[in-house]
Scaffold this motif. Structure first.
Motif, PDB file in Angstrom:
ATOM      1  N   TRP A  10       0.745  -1.288   0.070  1.00 57.17           N
ATOM      2  CA  TRP A  10       0.026   0.096   0.046  1.00 57.17           C
ATOM      3  C   TRP A  10       0.797   1.148  -0.063  1.00 57.17           C
ATOM      4  N   SER A  11       2.142   1.355   0.662  1.00 57.18           N
ATOM      5  CA  SER A  11       2.769   2.492   0.767  1.00 57.18           C
ATOM      6  C   SER A  11       3.460   2.703  -0.482  1.00 57.18           C
ATOM      7  N   GLY A  12       3.905   1.706  -1.420  1.00 56.91           N
ATOM      8  CA  GLY A  12       4.504   1.942  -2.608  1.00 56.91           C
ATOM      9  C   GLY A  12       3.571   2.283  -3.454  1.00 56.91           C
ATOM     10  N   ILE A  29       8.327  -1.207  -8.621  1.00 57.12           N
ATOM     11  CA  ILE A  29       8.943  -2.247  -8.725  1.00 57.12           C
ATOM     12  C   ILE A  29       8.279  -3.199  -7.752  1.00 57.12           C
ATOM     13  N   GLU A  30       7.863  -4.235  -8.011  1.00 50.81           N
ATOM     14  CA  GLU A  30       7.414  -5.494  -6.846  1.00 50.81           C
ATOM     15  C   GLU A  30       7.901  -6.979  -7.277  1.00 50.81           C
ATOM     16  N   ARG A  31       8.425  -7.548  -6.077  1.00 58.45           N
ATOM     17  CA  ARG A  31       9.303  -8.561  -6.582  1.00 58.45           C
ATOM     18  C   ARG A  31       8.272  -9.776  -6.611  1.00 58.45           C
ATOM     19  N   THR A  32       6.923  -9.923  -6.292  1.00 57.08           N
ATOM     20  CA  THR A  32       5.957 -10.824  -6.352  1.00 57.08           C
ATOM     21  C   THR A  32       4.980 -10.452  -7.406  1.00 57.08           C
ATOM     22  N   GLY A  37       1.152  -6.014  -1.236  1.00 58.27           N
ATOM     23  CA  GLY A  37       1.932  -6.791  -0.161  1.00 58.27           C
ATOM     24  C   GLY A  37       1.026  -7.538   0.743  1.00 58.27           C
ATOM     25  N   THR A  38       1.227  -6.998   2.201  1.00 58.02           N
ATOM     26  CA  THR A  38       0.485  -7.641   3.215  1.00 58.02           C
ATOM     27  C   THR A  38      -1.055  -6.951   3.300  1.00 58.02           C
ATOM     28  N   GLY A  39      -1.225  -6.235   2.357  1.00 59.59           N
ATOM     29  CA  GLY A  39      -2.630  -5.434   2.169  1.00 59.59           C
ATOM     30  C   GLY A  39      -3.355  -6.399   1.336  1.00 59.59           C
ATOM     31  N   GLY A  43      -7.487  -5.841   5.009  1.00 57.58           N
ATOM     32  CA  GLY A  43      -8.856  -5.192   4.699  1.00 57.58           C
ATOM     33  C   GLY A  43      -9.501  -4.274   5.542  1.00 57.58           C
ATOM     34  N   ILE A  44      -9.060  -4.333   6.944  1.00 56.17           N
ATOM     35  CA  ILE A  44      -9.847  -3.400   7.779  1.00 56.17           C
ATOM     36  C   ILE A  44      -9.105  -1.719   7.875  1.00 56.17           C
ATOM     37  N   MET A  45     -10.253  -0.768   7.325  1.00 56.14           N
ATOM     38  CA  MET A  45     -10.112   0.225   7.125  1.00 56.14           C
ATOM     39  C   MET A  45     -10.942   1.292   8.107  1.00 56.14           C
ATOM     40  N   ARG A 114      12.808  -8.163  -8.635  1.00 53.02           N
ATOM     41  CA  ARG A 114      13.196  -8.037  -7.160  1.00 53.02           C
ATOM     42  C   ARG A 114      14.573  -7.432  -6.958  1.00 53.02           C
ATOM     43  N   ILE A 115      14.461  -6.206  -6.665  1.00 57.96           N
ATOM     44  CA  ILE A 115      15.657  -5.579  -6.318  1.00 57.96           C
ATOM     45  C   ILE A 115      16.435  -6.203  -5.445  1.00 57.96           C
ATOM     46  N   THR A 116      17.843  -6.362  -5.930  1.00 61.14           N
ATOM     47  CA  THR A 116      18.950  -7.083  -4.904  1.00 61.14           C
ATOM     48  C   THR A 116      20.142  -6.239  -4.530  1.00 61.14           C
ATOM     49  N   MET A 200       4.892 -10.547  15.585  1.00 57.21           N
ATOM     50  CA  MET A 200       4.296 -11.414  14.745  1.00 57.21           C
ATOM     51  C   MET A 200       3.029 -10.966  13.998  1.00 57.21           C
ATOM     52  N   SER A 201       2.645 -11.053  12.876  1.00 63.20           N
ATOM     53  CA  SER A 201       1.353 -10.422  12.265  1.00 63.20           C
ATOM     54  C   SER A 201       0.078 -11.017  12.893  1.00 63.20           C
ATOM     55  N   GLY A 202      -0.729 -10.092  13.083  1.00 69.38           N
ATOM     56  CA  GLY A 202      -1.824 -10.303  13.963  1.00 69.38           C
ATOM     57  C   GLY A 202      -3.100 -11.052  13.536  1.00 69.38           C
ATOM     58  N   ALA A 264     -12.854 -15.366   6.029  1.00 64.93           N
ATOM     59  CA  ALA A 264     -13.125 -15.305   7.410  1.00 64.93           C
ATOM     60  C   ALA A 264     -11.997 -14.898   8.245  1.00 64.93           C
ATOM     61  N   LYS A 265     -11.591 -13.693   8.421  1.00 68.57           N
ATOM     62  CA  LYS A 265     -10.355 -13.038   9.063  1.00 68.57           C
ATOM     63  C   LYS A 265     -10.565 -13.392  10.678  1.00 68.57           C
ATOM     64  N   LEU A 266      -9.479 -14.039  10.937  1.00 67.17           N
ATOM     65  CA  LEU A 266      -9.509 -14.803  12.386  1.00 67.17           C
ATOM     66  C   LEU A 266      -8.378 -13.443  12.995  1.00 67.17           C
ATOM     67  N   GLY A 323       5.668   3.759   4.997  1.00 65.38           N
ATOM     68  CA  GLY A 323       4.960   2.523   5.438  1.00 65.38           C
ATOM     69  C   GLY A 323       5.750   1.873   6.641  1.00 65.38           C
ATOM     70  N   GLU A 324       5.833   0.474   6.687  1.00 61.75           N
ATOM     71  CA  GLU A 324       6.396   0.098   7.771  1.00 61.75           C
ATOM     72  C   GLU A 324       7.906   0.496   7.605  1.00 61.75           C
ATOM     73  N   LYS A 325       8.484   0.520   6.589  1.00 59.59           N
ATOM     74  CA  LYS A 325      10.010   0.978   6.479  1.00 59.59           C
ATOM     75  C   LYS A 325      10.366   2.034   7.225  1.00 59.59           C
ATOM     76  N   VAL A 330       1.496   0.511  11.944  1.00 56.94           N
ATOM     77  CA  VAL A 330       0.868  -0.312  11.354  1.00 56.94           C
ATOM     78  C   VAL A 330      -0.455  -0.124  10.702  1.00 56.94           C
ATOM     79  N   GLY A 331      -0.420  -0.675   9.770  1.00 61.13           N
ATOM     80  CA  GLY A 331      -1.637  -0.424   9.155  1.00 61.13           C
ATOM     81  C   GLY A 331      -1.587  -0.046   7.435  1.00 61.13           C
ATOM     82  N   HIS A 332      -2.714  -0.149   6.691  1.00 61.84           N
ATOM     83  CA  HIS A 332      -2.905   0.267   5.647  1.00 61.84           C
ATOM     84  C   HIS A 332      -3.016   1.459   5.304  1.00 61.84           C
ATOM     85  N   THR A 333      -3.835   2.174   6.236  1.00 58.63           N
ATOM     86  CA  THR A 333      -4.278   3.653   6.222  1.00 58.63           C
ATOM     87  C   THR A 333      -2.699   4.204   6.433  1.00 58.63           C
TER      88      THR A 333
HETATM   89  C1  LIG Z   1      -1.967 -10.822   8.123  1.00 56.59           C
HETATM   90  C2  LIG Z   1      -1.903  -9.423   8.117  1.00 56.59           C
HETATM   91  C3  LIG Z   1      -3.188  -8.585   8.329  1.00 56.59           C
HETATM   92  C4  LIG Z   1      -3.246  -7.197   8.335  1.00 56.59           C
HETATM   93  N1  LIG Z   1      -4.435  -6.733   8.322  1.00 56.59           N
HETATM   94  C5  LIG Z   1      -4.569  -5.477   8.456  1.00 56.59           C
HETATM   95  C6  LIG Z   1      -5.804  -4.753   8.258  1.00 56.59           C
HETATM   96  O1  LIG Z   1      -6.877  -5.514   8.228  1.00 56.59           O
HETATM   97  N2  LIG Z   1      -5.727  -3.686   8.490  1.00 56.59           N
HETATM   98  C7  LIG Z   1      -4.668  -2.705   8.122  1.00 56.59           C
HETATM   99  O2  LIG Z   1      -4.947  -1.478   8.206  1.00 56.59           O
HETATM  100  N3  LIG Z   1      -3.547  -3.207   8.400  1.00 56.59           N
HETATM  101  C8  LIG Z   1      -3.526  -4.583   8.281  1.00 56.59           C
HETATM  102  N4  LIG Z   1      -2.003  -5.311   8.344  1.00 56.59           N
HETATM  103  C9  LIG Z   1      -0.854  -4.358   8.410  1.00 56.59           C
HETATM  104  C10 LIG Z   1      -0.761  -3.786   7.086  1.00 56.59           C
HETATM  105  O3  LIG Z   1      -0.875  -4.655   6.260  1.00 56.59           O
HETATM  106  C11 LIG Z   1       0.727  -3.314   7.022  1.00 56.59           C
HETATM  107  O4  LIG Z   1       1.200  -2.464   7.885  1.00 56.59           O
HETATM  108  C12 LIG Z   1       0.861  -2.228   5.625  1.00 56.59           C
HETATM  109  O5  LIG Z   1       0.002  -2.654   4.459  1.00 56.59           O
HETATM  110  C13 LIG Z   1       2.276  -2.257   5.321  1.00 56.59           C
HETATM  111  O6  LIG Z   1       2.138  -1.779   3.904  1.00 56.59           O
HETATM  112  P1  LIG Z   1       3.877  -1.453   3.309  1.00 56.59           P
HETATM  113  O7  LIG Z   1       3.795  -1.052   1.942  1.00 56.59           O
HETATM  114  O8  LIG Z   1       4.617  -0.679   4.044  1.00 56.59           O
HETATM  115  O9  LIG Z   1       4.425  -2.971   3.259  1.00 56.59           O
HETATM  116  P2  LIG Z   1       4.232  -4.295   2.804  1.00 56.59           P
HETATM  117  O10 LIG Z   1       2.635  -4.586   2.785  1.00 56.59           O
HETATM  118  O11 LIG Z   1       5.085  -5.454   3.544  1.00 56.59           O
HETATM  119  O12 LIG Z   1       4.669  -4.225   1.216  1.00 56.59           O
HETATM  120  C14 LIG Z   1       6.150  -4.480   0.852  1.00 56.59           C
HETATM  121  C15 LIG Z   1       6.127  -4.713  -0.528  1.00 56.59           C
HETATM  122  O13 LIG Z   1       7.506  -4.598  -0.889  1.00 56.59           O
HETATM  123  C16 LIG Z   1       7.759  -5.785  -1.875  1.00 56.59           C
HETATM  124  N5  LIG Z   1       9.157  -5.890  -1.732  1.00 56.59           N
HETATM  125  C17 LIG Z   1      10.148  -6.052  -0.520  1.00 56.59           C
HETATM  126  N6  LIG Z   1      11.238  -6.399  -0.933  1.00 56.59           N
HETATM  127  C18 LIG Z   1      11.351  -6.135  -2.165  1.00 56.59           C
HETATM  128  C19 LIG Z   1      12.409  -5.722  -3.351  1.00 56.59           C
HETATM  129  N7  LIG Z   1      13.673  -6.296  -2.988  1.00 56.59           N
HETATM  130  N8  LIG Z   1      12.249  -5.753  -4.671  1.00 56.59           N
HETATM  131  C20 LIG Z   1      10.974  -5.627  -4.911  1.00 56.59           C
HETATM  132  N9  LIG Z   1       9.991  -5.501  -4.039  1.00 56.59           N
HETATM  133  C21 LIG Z   1      10.136  -5.949  -2.827  1.00 56.59           C
HETATM  134  C22 LIG Z   1       6.874  -6.947  -1.108  1.00 56.59           C
HETATM  135  O14 LIG Z   1       6.896  -8.123  -2.141  1.00 56.59           O
HETATM  136  C23 LIG Z   1       5.690  -6.294  -0.792  1.00 56.59           C
HETATM  137  O15 LIG Z   1       4.746  -6.262  -1.786  1.00 56.59           O
HETATM  138  C24 LIG Z   1      -2.084  -6.635   8.228  1.00 56.59           C
HETATM  139  C25 LIG Z   1      -0.736  -7.119   8.213  1.00 56.59           C
HETATM  140  C26 LIG Z   1      -0.892  -8.688   7.978  1.00 56.59           C
HETATM  141  C27 LIG Z   1       0.492  -9.216   7.771  1.00 56.59           C
END
Ligand SMILES: Cc1cc2nc3c(=O)[nH]c(=O)nc-3n(C[C@H](O)[C@H](O)[C@H](O)COP(=O)(O)OP(=O)(O)OC[C@H]3O[C@@H](n4cnc5c(N)ncnc54)[C@H](O)[C@@H]3O)c2cc1C
Length: 425
Positions: A10-12, A29-32, A37-39, A43-45, A114-116, A200-202, A264-266, A323-325, A330-333
């Motif tokens: 989401w941050s990217g 650029i996305e490696r998958t 990503g974790t989004g 789903g919760i917003m 994938r950036i290396t 650990m992811s929640g 069903a998100k647990l 984002g998390e970096k 924590v979170g999509h928002t």
């Molecule tokens: C199981 C789970 C459930 C969650 N549920 C919620 C929720 O309901 N609501 C909410 O608000 N938040 C939720 N979160 C938290 C939220 O998903 C994250 O805090 C937020 O989305 C993080 O976004 P991000 O872009 O910083 O990182 P990420 O989502 O981790 O994205 C990073 C991306 O970078 C890519 N990447 C990494 N290294 C490289 C590389 N070298 N080259 C290219 N690409 C690379 C990865 O593949 C990934 O796609 C949840 C997290 C998890 C794990």
């Protein structure tokens, strides 16, 4: 003017969109093989203070991704323990919507790339080096944004968690996370709480097809199902492992809390399958994400970059992060808010203009500054911050920043002088 965004969570996505709206040529650029990503499994917003943050971004002209999650919500204005006015987007359908939207806005999306490594000299990045299958690639740019997140790879989940649980990150298939900032020589910060490195992811997800149809019908209708657990089946202490402190309250230990995000998100990091199957209605339960959700989940908050409040990474002139970096947010928002600012500021830097710092009269600006000062000045690496609960939501309320009055939020943004600041040219 070329901006390279590494990491398609989401941050990217937000960073790429914000930079593109300012007229830059943007490569994401996305490696998958999928964005978000974790989004892809969240789903919760709009729960608690996330509502305010989302509305601030809309008022600042940076709200398109919130509009998309709103449009793709299965439920709106729902309540679950400790959380009010939440919406839940459909995790199965969100990614293609965002992917197509970014393409329509002119962002060049490069999946399975994938950036290396990096090419850096004199405090500047010149290029990031990638592998696309067997092919070596080089992406040069004026400014770079590290949005690679903090989750995985398997070595971290093995060392600090319960092993690779085979989550949505699919590290074994696409290669693990690589931090651009770390490759450029930046000393990153590691979240830790006592002996636990990272967190650990929640949450995890169950296949609806494996649950009692009455539970599924209730979940589909209301968005939330709460099933009390007998004391013998409550896993004491598991919540302390969670990165999402906002859900570390007794209700989530004493009950099975399910949310409808398509699956069903647990609302627990993991739950032993044999124990779960003893609960009426869950006799045939099976995990959809992570595949080993009975054992564990992914480990996150390893590898956060030191940054200023404009989100520029310290020590490098042309690297931003979000984002998390960008810290223990924590979170999509939270990822969308920081990504938008980083993308906007990357273009400012490319134009040799002063980057923007959002004021603390806005929740988004306050959160970005507060998390930095907590981590960098106070040295606190054990807490997590989110608009939706725990420490930061308490601060929002204490500072009178939390409101669900859209008019008040728009007026606040206007008073700060930032109406439509991210709207683009
Ligand atoms: C199981 C789970 C459930 C969650 N549920 C919620 C929720 O309901 N609501 C909410 O608000 N938040 C939720 N979160 C938290 C939220 O998903 C994250 O805090 C937020 O989305 C993080 O976004 P991000 O872009 O910083 O990182 P990420 O989502 O981790 O994205 C990073 C991306 O970078 C890519 N990447 C990494 N290294 C490289 C590389 N070298 N080259 C290219 N690409 C690379 C990865 O593949 C990934 O796609 C949840 C997290 C998890 C794990």
């Amino acid at each position: 003017m070329k901006i390279i965004v590494i990491g398609g969570g989401w941050s990217g996505c937000a960073a790429a969109l914000a930079a593109s709206k300012q007229g830059a040529e943007v490569v994401l650029i996305e490696r998958t093989d999928m964005l978000l990503g974790t989004g892809l499994v969240g789903g919760i917003m709009r729960n608690n203070g996330r509502f305010t943050a989302a509305e601030e971004m809309l008022a600042m002209g940076g709200g398109e991704l919130f509009a998309l999650t709103d449009q793709n919500s299965l439920h709106r204005q729902i309540e679950f323990p400790g959380h009010r006015h939440a919406s839940l987007y459909n995790v199965a359908r969100m990614e293609p919507v965002v992917h197509r939207f970014l393409l329509s806005k002119g962002v060049a999306v490069r999946c399975r790339t994938r950036i290396t490594d990096v090419d850096a000299a004199d405090g500047r990045l010149r290029a990031v080096l990638a592998r696309q299958g067997e092919e070596a690639m080089r992406y040069e740019g004026d400014v770079f944004i590290d949005t690679t997140g903090t989750a995985g790879g398997p070595a971290n989940c093995n060392k600090y968690g319960n092993g690779c649980a085979m989550c949505i990150l699919r590290c074994h298939s696409f290669g693990g996370r690589v931090s651009v900032a770390a490759k450029a020589g930046v000393k990153e910060m590691i979240g830790r709480k006592g002996d636990q490195i990272g967190a650990m992811s929640g949450s995890c997800k169950l296949l609806k097809e494996s649950l009692d149809p009455r539970i599924v019908a209730d979940l589909d209708r209301t968005g939330v199902t709460v099933v009390p657990l007998p004391p013998a089946k409550q896993l004491k202490g598991k919540l302390a492992l969670k990165c999402c402190q906002q859900y570390a309250i007794p209700e989530f230990e004493q009950n099975i809390v399910l949310l409808n995000t398509g699956h069903a998100k647990l609302m627990t990091p993991f739950f032993p399958l044999e124990l779960l199957r003893e609960v009426p209605g869950f006799e045939n339960a099976r995990y959809e994400d992570p595949y080993a959700g009975g054992l564990g989940n992914s480990i996150r908050y390893i590898g956060m970059a030191p940054r200023d409040n404009a989100l520029k990474v310290e020590g490098l002139d042309n690297l931003y992060c979000a984002g998390e970096k960008a810290g223990l947010l924590v979170g999509h928002t939270e990822a969308i808010c920081t990504g938008t600012l980083a993308g906007y500021n990357a273009v400012k830097t490319a134009r040799r203009e002063k980057p923007l710092v959002l004021p603390d009269s806005l929740a988004v600006g306050d959160a970005i500054g507060f998390v930095r000062s907590q981590m960098r000045e106070e040295g606190i690496l054990s807490l997590k911050y989110t608009f939706s609960g725990s420490v930061y939501f308490e601060r929002m309320k204490a500072r009178n920043l939390y409101t669900t009055e859209e008019k008040t939020i728009r007026e606040r943004v206007h008073a700060a002088g930032f109406s439509e600041v991210f709207a683009g040219r």
